[in-house]
Design an enzyme around this catalytic site. Structure first.
Site, short mmCIF file in Angstrom:
data_model
loop_
_atom_site.label_atom_id
_atom_site.label_comp_id
_atom_site.label_asym_id
_atom_site.label_seq_id
_atom_site.Cartn_x
_atom_site.Cartn_y
_atom_site.Cartn_z
N CYS A 253 -40.32 10.02 -33.87
CA CYS A 253 -39.79 9.48 -34.61
C CYS A 253 -39.47 10.70 -36.45
CB CYS A 253 -39.11 8.58 -35.39
SG CYS A 253 -38.46 7.69 -34.31
N1 LIG Z 1 -38.79 3.95 -29.40
C1 LIG Z 1 -39.00 3.48 -30.57
O1 LIG Z 1 -39.63 2.71 -31.75
C2 LIG Z 1 -38.06 3.73 -31.60
C3 LIG Z 1 -37.87 3.60 -33.13
C4 LIG Z 1 -36.51 3.73 -33.63
C5 LIG Z 1 -35.10 4.83 -32.77
N2 LIG Z 1 -35.56 4.59 -32.15
C6 LIG Z 1 -35.14 6.13 -31.25
O2 LIG Z 1 -34.28 5.64 -30.09
C7 LIG Z 1 -33.54 6.19 -28.99
C8 LIG Z 1 -34.44 5.97 -27.81
O3 LIG Z 1 -36.04 6.22 -27.93
P1 LIG Z 1 -37.00 5.88 -27.22
O4 LIG Z 1 -38.18 5.83 -27.97
O5 LIG Z 1 -36.79 4.73 -26.53
O6 LIG Z 1 -37.04 6.88 -25.80
P2 LIG Z 1 -37.64 6.62 -25.11
O7 LIG Z 1 -38.01 7.61 -23.90
O8 LIG Z 1 -38.99 6.10 -24.49
O9 LIG Z 1 -37.37 5.70 -23.42
C9 LIG Z 1 -35.36 6.17 -23.73
C10 LIG Z 1 -34.84 5.92 -21.99
O10 LIG Z 1 -33.34 6.45 -21.35
C11 LIG Z 1 -33.51 6.48 -20.48
N3 LIG Z 1 -32.29 7.91 -20.04
C12 LIG Z 1 -32.30 9.20 -20.40
N4 LIG Z 1 -31.38 10.18 -20.07
C13 LIG Z 1 -30.45 8.56 -19.81
C14 LIG Z 1 -28.95 8.34 -19.23
N5 LIG Z 1 -28.33 9.38 -18.84
N6 LIG Z 1 -28.51 7.47 -18.43
C15 LIG Z 1 -29.19 6.05 -18.78
N7 LIG Z 1 -30.99 6.26 -19.12
C16 LIG Z 1 -30.82 7.44 -19.50
C17 LIG Z 1 -34.73 7.66 -19.75
O11 LIG Z 1 -35.16 7.57 -18.62
C18 LIG Z 1 -35.44 6.36 -20.79
O12 LIG Z 1 -36.51 5.43 -19.31
C19 LIG Z 1 -34.42 7.86 -29.71
O13 LIG Z 1 -33.73 8.38 -30.20
C20 LIG Z 1 -35.07 7.35 -30.60
O14 LIG Z 1 -35.65 7.99 -32.09
C21 LIG Z 1 -36.96 4.58 -31.14
#
Ligand SMILES: NC(=O)c1ccc[n+]([C@@H]2O[C@H](COP(=O)([O-])OP(=O)(O)OC[C@H]3O[C@@H](n4cnc5c(N)ncnc54)[C@H](O)[C@@H]3O)[C@@H](O)[C@H]2O)c1
Length: 419
Positions: A253
Site C-alpha cells: 500500500c
Molecule cells: N491486504 C490489505 O491489507 C489491504 C489493505 C487496504 C487496501 N488493500 C487494497 O485491496 C486491493 C487488493 O489487495 P490484496 O492485498 O487483497 O491483494 P492480493 O493480491 O493479496 O489479492 C487479490 C486477489 O485478487 C485475485 N484476482 C485478480 N484478478 C482477479 C479477477 N479478475 N477476478 C477475481 N479475482 C481476481 C487474485 O488472484 C488475488 O487472490 C488492492 O487495491 C490493495 O491496495 C489491501
C-alpha cells in the site's frame, strides 16, 4: 452466504479444503464458516449473477513505468458486467485514484445495457434525495479496505467503514450492506471522496515516515539520538503522532498508492510535490543502510565485497509473513551487487522464491549461536518479536539495527550501529 470468487484456482482449492492461505486468518475460522454454510469459494464466475452484492478487491499495482495498472479492476468489471442483473450492488474496494469507480468501472458495467447514472447527493439528506429520484438499474459504490495485518487491537468489524457512491440510491444500499457487518459506517458524498480518503490515509503515513527518515539522517550528523527525540515528543498529549524511521517503505500500500494520485494529478497539471519528495527520501533508505554496513565493516578493517551478511526479517513489517515491496529485499539485492554473500532468517518466511522483482532462491537459515558467530555482519531489517535481541547481539560481531530493535540490550553497545 458469502461466495469468494478468485481467478487463482490454488486459493479456491485451499479454502475449499478448509485451509487458510493468510497467516492472520486461521484455518479453524475458515472451517467454521464452511460448517455453518456461510462461505464458499469458486473460480466459476457464472455464479456472479446469483449475488445480491459484488465486492471487488483485486490488486491495483503500479506498472513498470510506475503508473497505475488498472488491468485487474477492468477485467473484473468485465466479468461482473457479463453477469450483471437489475438490483445488484457493485462495490469497488481496491485502493485507487479518485474517479476510478465512475470513470472506469461504471462505463464497463453500463455496456450491459443497465444504467446507474452519476448524481450528486448530500450525506445529511441522502434518504429523501433517493426517494425523490428514480432508482437506477443497479447500484455502484466505492468503500476502501482498511486492514492492518498483524495488529491484534482491532477486528475488521471494529474499523469504521467509509462508503461513497455514484448516486443517493447506491449510497443507501451500500451503507445498508456494510452496516450489517461493521459497527460504524461513514458515508461520504461521492465515490471520489471515498477513493481520496483512502489515499489521504496512506499519503499521510508515507510523508510522515519520510519526514522522520530525513530527520534521522540529520540527527545522526548532529549526534542526536532520533529514537530518544521521538519518545520525548510522543509525551505531548495532543497534536503529535509518532512515526518511526526504518530501512525504507514496505507493503503493497504505502509505497504504491500515493503514486496513483500523482499520476491522476497530472491530468489537472498539478504537481504532487509532497508525494514525490516522500518517495525520493524513502526509496533512498535501503542504499543508506547498505552504505552504513560498508562503513561499519571498513572500521573493522573488512570490506563489504566478500563479507558474509545475515539479514534478519524479510517481511515488510513486524510479525507478518508478507514480503511485498519489503525494503529488506532491496537491501539484499544492493548488498549482493556490492559483492557481499547474503543469507537471511525470518521465522515467518521460510523461503524466498521467485518474486515479481527478485529471484534470490534462498531458504531461511537457522539462528543458532554458531551460525551467528559465522557472519561479519547481522542486519536487523524487520524487528520480529520472536527474536532474542540480547542473544543476537551477544553472538554477533557487528549488528546493523535499522529498527532500534536492540534498544533494551545493555551490553556490547559498541557492536550495534543504527544506520
Ligand atoms: N491486504 C490489505 O491489507 C489491504 C489493505 C487496504 C487496501 N488493500 C487494497 O485491496 C486491493 C487488493 O489487495 P490484496 O492485498 O487483497 O491483494 P492480493 O493480491 O493479496 O489479492 C487479490 C486477489 O485478487 C485475485 N484476482 C485478480 N484478478 C482477479 C479477477 N479478475 N477476478 C477475481 N479475482 C481476481 C487474485 O488472484 C488475488 O487472490 C488492492 O487495491 C490493495 O491496495 C489491501
Amino acid at each position: 452466504m458469502t461466495t469468494g470468487f478468485d481467478i487463482d484456482p490454488k486459493k479456491v482449492e485451499s479454502l475449499e479444503s478448509g485451509k487458510s492461505y493468510i497467516k492472520h486468518i486461521s484455518s479453524e475460522a475458515i472451517q467454521e464458516v464452511y460448517a455453518e454454510k456461510q462461505f464458499r469459494a469458486t473460480s466459476d464466475f457464472a455464479g456472479l449473477s446469483e449475488m445480491d452484492a459484488v465486492i471487488i478487491c483485486v490488486p491495483t499495482p503500479l506498472d513498470e513505468y510506475r503508473q497505475p495498472d488498472l488491468s485487474y479492476v477492468r477485467s473484473t468489471a468485465e466479468a461482473v458486467r457479463a453477469q450483471l442483473r437489475p438490483g445488484q450492488l457493485i462495490v469497488l474496494e481496491s485502493t485507487t485514484y479518485p474517479g476510478t469507480t465512475d470513470e472506469e468501472v461504471l462505463p464497463i458495467l453500463e455496456k450491459s445495457g443497465l444504467h446507474c447514472p452519476v448524481a450528486s447527493y448530500t450525506t445529511e439528506d441522502v434518504l429523501s434525495e433517493a426517494m425523490e429520484s428514480p432508482s437506477p438499474d443497479f447500484f455502484l459504490a466505492f468503500s476502501p479496505e482498511r486492514e492492518d495485518p498483524g495488529n491484534p487491537n482491532f477486528t475488521t468489524a471494529q474499523i469504521p467503514k467509509v462508503v461513497g457512491a455514484v448516486n443517493a440510491h447506491s449510497a443507501l444500499v451500500a451503507q445498508l450492506l456494510y452496516q450489517s457487518v461493521f459497527e460504524r459506517t461513514v458515508l461520504v458524498s461521492s465515490s471520489r471522496a471515498a477513493e481520496m480518503s483512502k489515499l489521504l490515509e496512506n499519503i499521510y503515513r508515507c510523508v510522515n515516515i519520510a519526514l522522520v527518515n530525513e530527520l534521522k539522517l540529520l540527527s545522526q550528523r548532529m549526534n542526536i539520538d532520533i529514537w530518544e527525540v521521538i519518545a520525548a515528543a510522543s509525551t505531548k498529549p495532543f497534536g503529535f503522532h509518532p512515526f518511526y524511521p526504518g530501512p525504507g517503505l514496505g507493503g503493497h500500500c504505502i509505497p504504491i498508492d500515493p503514486f496513483y494520485l500523482s499520476w491522476k494529478a497530472r491530468e489537472y497539471e498539478f504537481p504532487t510535490r509532497f508525494i514525490e519528495l516522500a518517495g525520493e527520501v524513502n526509496s533512498a533508505m535501503p542504499a543508506h543502510v547498505v552504505q552504513s554496513v560498508a562503513e561499519s565493516l571498513d572500521r573493522r578493517r573488512k570490506t563489504l565485497a566478500g563479507a558474509r551478511v545475515l539479514v534478519l526479517g524479510v517481511a515488510y513489517k513486524r510479525d507478518i509473513d508478507d514480503t511485498r515491496e519489503s525494503p529488506a529485499l532491496r537491501i539484499m539485492e544492493l548488498l549482493q551487487r556490492r559483492g557481499a554473500s547474503v543469507e537471511y532468517n525470518d521465522p515467518h518466511v521460510p523461503s524466498l522464491g521467485k518474486m515479481r522483482k527478485y529471484e534470490f532462491g534462498l531458504q531461511s537459515v537457522p539462528l543458532t549461536p554458531e551460525m551467528l558467530r559465522g557472519y561479519d555482519c547481522v542486519l536487523i531489517a524487520t524487528d520480529h518479536t520472536a527474536y532474542d535481541y540480547d542473544r543476537i547481539v551477544k553472538e554477533s560481531a557487528l549488528v546493523i539495527d535499522t529498527r532500534n530493535a536492540t534498544a533494551k540490550v545493555t551490553h556490547s553497545r559498541d557492536k550495534i550501529v543504527r544506520p
